[in-house]
Design a protein around this motif. Structure first.
Motif, PDB file in Angstrom:
ATOM      1  N   TRP A  82      -8.943 -11.822  -5.878  1.00 17.60           N
ATOM      2  CA  TRP A  82      -8.520 -12.714  -5.278  1.00 17.60           C
ATOM      3  C   TRP A  82      -7.049 -11.911  -3.909  1.00 17.60           C
ATOM      4  CZ3 TRP A  82     -11.813 -15.291  -6.621  1.00 17.60           C
ATOM      5  CH2 TRP A  82     -11.684 -17.331  -7.056  1.00 17.60           C
ATOM      6  N   LEU A  83      -7.117 -11.090  -4.717  1.00 17.38           N
ATOM      7  CA  LEU A  83      -5.978 -10.209  -3.992  1.00 17.38           C
ATOM      8  C   LEU A  83      -6.627  -9.373  -2.634  1.00 17.38           C
ATOM      9  CD1 LEU A  83      -3.408  -8.363  -6.690  1.00 17.38           C
ATOM     10  CD2 LEU A  83      -2.314 -10.379  -4.246  1.00 17.38           C
ATOM     11  N   LEU A  84      -7.664  -8.994  -2.995  1.00 12.86           N
ATOM     12  CA  LEU A  84      -8.220  -7.513  -1.786  1.00 12.86           C
ATOM     13  C   LEU A  84      -9.328  -8.677  -0.840  1.00 12.86           C
ATOM     14  CD1 LEU A  84      -7.644  -5.215  -0.095  1.00 12.86           C
ATOM     15  CD2 LEU A  84      -8.974  -3.993  -2.228  1.00 12.86           C
ATOM     16  N   VAL A  85     -10.061  -8.515  -1.954  1.00  9.71           N
ATOM     17  CA  VAL A  85     -11.351  -9.793  -0.811  1.00  9.71           C
ATOM     18  C   VAL A  85     -11.064 -10.603  -0.275  1.00  9.71           C
ATOM     19  CG1 VAL A  85     -13.586 -10.131  -1.196  1.00  9.71           C
ATOM     20  CG2 VAL A  85     -12.727  -8.260  -3.006  1.00  9.71           C
ATOM     21  N   MET A 192     -10.721  -5.954  12.605  1.00 13.05           N
ATOM     22  CA  MET A 192     -10.163  -4.734  12.478  1.00 13.05           C
ATOM     23  C   MET A 192      -9.016  -4.289  12.139  1.00 13.05           C
ATOM     24  SD  MET A 192     -13.631  -2.700  11.464  1.00 13.05           S
ATOM     25  CE  MET A 192     -13.660  -4.354  11.075  1.00 13.05           C
ATOM     26  N   VAL A 193      -7.764  -4.950  13.018  1.00 15.79           N
ATOM     27  CA  VAL A 193      -6.582  -5.263  12.566  1.00 15.79           C
ATOM     28  C   VAL A 193      -6.243  -6.263  11.375  1.00 15.79           C
ATOM     29  CG1 VAL A 193      -4.025  -5.688  13.605  1.00 15.79           C
ATOM     30  CG2 VAL A 193      -5.980  -4.681  14.608  1.00 15.79           C
ATOM     31  N   ALA A 194      -6.555  -7.209  10.889  1.00 13.72           N
ATOM     32  CA  ALA A 194      -6.454  -7.569   9.962  1.00 13.72           C
ATOM     33  C   ALA A 194      -6.315  -7.562   9.244  1.00 13.72           C
ATOM     34  CB  ALA A 194      -7.066  -9.085  10.595  1.00 13.72           C
ATOM     35  N   ILE A 195      -8.439  -7.076   9.157  1.00 15.75           N
ATOM     36  CA  ILE A 195      -8.490  -6.427   7.772  1.00 15.75           C
ATOM     37  C   ILE A 195      -7.576  -4.797   7.483  1.00 15.75           C
ATOM     38  CG2 ILE A 195     -10.335  -4.929   6.581  1.00 15.75           C
ATOM     39  CD1 ILE A 195     -11.662  -6.380   8.310  1.00 15.75           C
ATOM     40  N   GLY A 196      -7.550  -4.048   8.444  1.00 13.67           N
ATOM     41  CA  GLY A 196      -6.774  -3.184   8.021  1.00 13.67           C
ATOM     42  C   GLY A 196      -4.987  -3.190   7.232  1.00 13.67           C
ATOM     43  N   SER A 197      -4.012  -4.405   8.330  1.00 14.34           N
ATOM     44  CA  SER A 197      -3.399  -4.942   7.806  1.00 14.34           C
ATOM     45  C   SER A 197      -3.068  -5.941   5.879  1.00 14.34           C
ATOM     46  CB  SER A 197      -3.180  -5.876   8.761  1.00 14.34           C
ATOM     47  OG  SER A 197      -2.764  -6.608  10.207  1.00 14.34           O
ATOM     48  N   VAL A 198      -4.282  -6.315   6.038  1.00 16.54           N
ATOM     49  CA  VAL A 198      -3.854  -6.923   4.435  1.00 16.54           C
ATOM     50  C   VAL A 198      -4.785  -5.500   3.603  1.00 16.54           C
ATOM     51  CG1 VAL A 198      -5.409  -8.215   2.975  1.00 16.54           C
ATOM     52  CG2 VAL A 198      -5.022  -9.508   5.037  1.00 16.54           C
ATOM     53  N   PHE A 199      -5.574  -4.512   3.515  1.00 12.91           N
ATOM     54  CA  PHE A 199      -6.111  -3.461   2.565  1.00 12.91           C
ATOM     55  C   PHE A 199      -4.293  -2.583   3.383  1.00 12.91           C
ATOM     56  CE2 PHE A 199      -7.752   0.682   1.900  1.00 12.91           C
ATOM     57  CZ  PHE A 199      -8.373   0.717   1.046  1.00 12.91           C
ATOM     58  N   MET A 201      -1.211  -3.647   3.586  1.00 12.53           N
ATOM     59  CA  MET A 201      -0.522  -3.712   2.183  1.00 12.53           C
ATOM     60  C   MET A 201      -0.732  -4.039   0.766  1.00 12.53           C
ATOM     61  SD  MET A 201       0.930  -7.602   3.911  1.00 12.53           S
ATOM     62  CE  MET A 201      -0.356  -8.212   4.162  1.00 12.53           C
ATOM     63  N   PHE A 202      -1.763  -3.529   0.383  1.00  8.44           N
ATOM     64  CA  PHE A 202      -2.206  -3.780  -0.948  1.00  8.44           C
ATOM     65  C   PHE A 202      -2.258  -2.419  -1.552  1.00  8.44           C
ATOM     66  CE2 PHE A 202      -6.139  -2.726  -4.305  1.00  8.44           C
ATOM     67  CZ  PHE A 202      -5.877  -3.572  -4.610  1.00  8.44           C
ATOM     68  N   ILE A 203      -2.519  -1.269  -0.764  1.00  6.55           N
ATOM     69  CA  ILE A 203      -2.195   0.154  -0.670  1.00  6.55           C
ATOM     70  C   ILE A 203      -0.683   0.562  -1.094  1.00  6.55           C
ATOM     71  CG2 ILE A 203      -2.282   2.310  -0.807  1.00  6.55           C
ATOM     72  CD1 ILE A 203      -5.197   0.946  -1.016  1.00  6.55           C
ATOM     73  N   GLY A 217       7.280  -2.165  -0.015  1.00  2.00           N
ATOM     74  CA  GLY A 217       6.456  -2.979  -0.452  1.00  2.00           C
ATOM     75  C   GLY A 217       6.669  -4.112  -0.502  1.00  2.00           C
ATOM     76  N   ASP A 218       8.243  -4.276  -0.178  1.00  2.00           N
ATOM     77  CA  ASP A 218       8.761  -5.826  -0.197  1.00  2.00           C
ATOM     78  C   ASP A 218       8.094  -6.378   0.720  1.00  2.00           C
ATOM     79  OD1 ASP A 218       9.734  -5.450  -2.529  1.00  2.00           O
ATOM     80  OD2 ASP A 218      11.695  -4.753  -1.850  1.00  2.00           O
ATOM     81  N   PHE A 219       7.282  -5.641   1.972  1.00  2.00           N
ATOM     82  CA  PHE A 219       6.818  -5.998   3.259  1.00  2.00           C
ATOM     83  C   PHE A 219       5.859  -6.530   2.742  1.00  2.00           C
ATOM     84  CE2 PHE A 219      10.858  -3.609   4.281  1.00  2.00           C
ATOM     85  CZ  PHE A 219      11.197  -4.649   6.072  1.00  2.00           C
ATOM     86  N   ALA A 220       4.690  -6.448   1.616  1.00  2.00           N
ATOM     87  CA  ALA A 220       3.322  -6.401   0.882  1.00  2.00           C
ATOM     88  C   ALA A 220       3.459  -8.318   0.758  1.00  2.00           C
ATOM     89  CB  ALA A 220       2.917  -5.565   0.571  1.00  2.00           C
ATOM     90  N   PHE A 221       1.977  -8.819   1.606  1.00  2.00           N
ATOM     91  CA  PHE A 221       2.310  -9.937   0.293  1.00  2.00           C
ATOM     92  C   PHE A 221       1.840 -10.310  -0.753  1.00  2.00           C
ATOM     93  CE2 PHE A 221       1.435 -11.132   4.903  1.00  2.00           C
ATOM     94  CZ  PHE A 221       2.425 -12.497   5.681  1.00  2.00           C
ATOM     95  N   THR A 222       0.417  -8.831  -0.867  1.00  2.00           N
ATOM     96  CA  THR A 222       0.500  -8.982  -2.662  1.00  2.00           C
ATOM     97  C   THR A 222       1.487  -8.533  -3.584  1.00  2.00           C
ATOM     98  OG1 THR A 222       0.148  -6.561  -2.507  1.00  2.00           O
ATOM     99  CG2 THR A 222      -2.005  -8.040  -1.993  1.00  2.00           C
ATOM    100  N   ARG A 223       2.912  -7.892  -2.970  1.00  2.00           N
ATOM    101  CA  ARG A 223       4.102  -8.441  -3.678  1.00  2.00           C
ATOM    102  C   ARG A 223       4.203  -9.263  -4.354  1.00  2.00           C
ATOM    103  NH1 ARG A 223       8.234  -3.669  -4.150  1.00  2.00           N
ATOM    104  NH2 ARG A 223       5.902  -1.968  -4.052  1.00  2.00           N
TER     105      ARG A 223
END
Length: 264
Positions: A82-85, A192-199, A201-203, A217-223
């Motif tokens: 859910w978070l990544l895929v 590619m930009v969209a994929i890289g952005s989500v990935f 943020m996860f990292i 990390g507070d700027f990452a949606f996954t947080r």
């Protein structure tokens, strides 16, 4: 705008079905393995504790034990699926929506039907919502049914909260992809930009958590989507959910405004 949403939703039916089938198969495999893992007698919790904090945060999440069905699902399935895929999938789908129209020179054909650029962006964005709901609803049923089948018990309301909450997270990821879609003129570059952005943020969330750079990390949606806390403790952080929804709305507004000003 509603005609665009309806048309784009219809186009995404096949992709949604394929994604759902793939997830249901993964759910069946993950849930089916739990009884053998539970009876193996291996101290998996000690193994988790021995992992570096960054690795544990990325691949296990906020889970203290994986010997319960809730902790097992949160860490072994939802943390990545859910978070990544799914986050990457909907960012990718949104990124291709407008950029592909520009790249294929079909944008003018759409805009001649009394549709503004803002309406086009919003219409394509909302076309992703039925897919998100369908994937979550069918996955919910598959997880709950699978857990009951192996004679385990899981709180249906906590499971429902986990899936319902994910809509806000996925909307934020899709809105980020939409920004990329209106900024770039080719679908591949936007994707590619969209994929890289989500990935990314996860990292970043994983490697900065509980460090001196935690604020990054507070700027990452996954947080703001803690699958472990929701599923194992039944705790929903409403302020975090509100932040995700507001972020999605703001990014969508930015996308519409950028596309209105773009020279194509």
């Amino acid at each position: 705008m509603f005609e665009i949403t309806q048309f784009e939703t219809t186009k995404r039916v096949r992709g949604t079905l394929i994604l759902t089938v793939a997830l249901v198969m993964l759910i069946a495999l993950t849930v089916g393995l739990f009884p053998s893992i539970e009876s193996a007698g291996i101290d998996l919790d000690a193994y988790i504790e021995s992992l570096p904090e960054e690795t544990r945060r990325a691949f296990i999440g906020n889970v203290t034990t994986i010997t319960t069905i809730e902790g097992y699902l949160a860490s072994q399935f939802y943390q990545l699926a859910w978070l990544l895929v799914l986050g990457v999938y909907y960012a990718y789908a949104a990124a291709s929506s407008v950029a592909s129209e520009v790249e294929n020179k079909t944008l003018e054909l759409v805009l001649v039907h009394s549709v503004s650029r803002s309406q086009l962006v919003v219409g394509k964005f909302f076309a992703l919502v039925p897919s998100m709901i369908a994937v979550n609803a069918l996955s919910y049923l598959a997880v709950y049914g699978g857990v009951r089948y192996i004679d385990e018990v899981i709180d249906p309301m906590d499971l429902f909260a986990l899936h319902a909450y994910s809509i806000g997270y996925l909307l934020a990821c899709a809105a980020l992809g939409m920004v990329a879609s209106v900024v770039f003129d080719t679908a591949r570059r936007a994707q590619m930009v969209a994929i890289g952005s989500v990935f990314g943020m996860f990292i970043i969330d994983s490697f900065t958590f509980d460090t001196d750079y935690e604020w990054v990390g507070d700027f990452a949606f996954t947080r703001y989507y803690d699958v472990g806390e929701i599923l194992t403790e039944g705790t929903v952080a409403w302020s975090d959910l509100a932040l995700l929804v507001v972020s999605a709305v703001l990014l969508l507004i930015v996308s519409a405004e950028l596309f209105e000003r773009k020279d194509v």
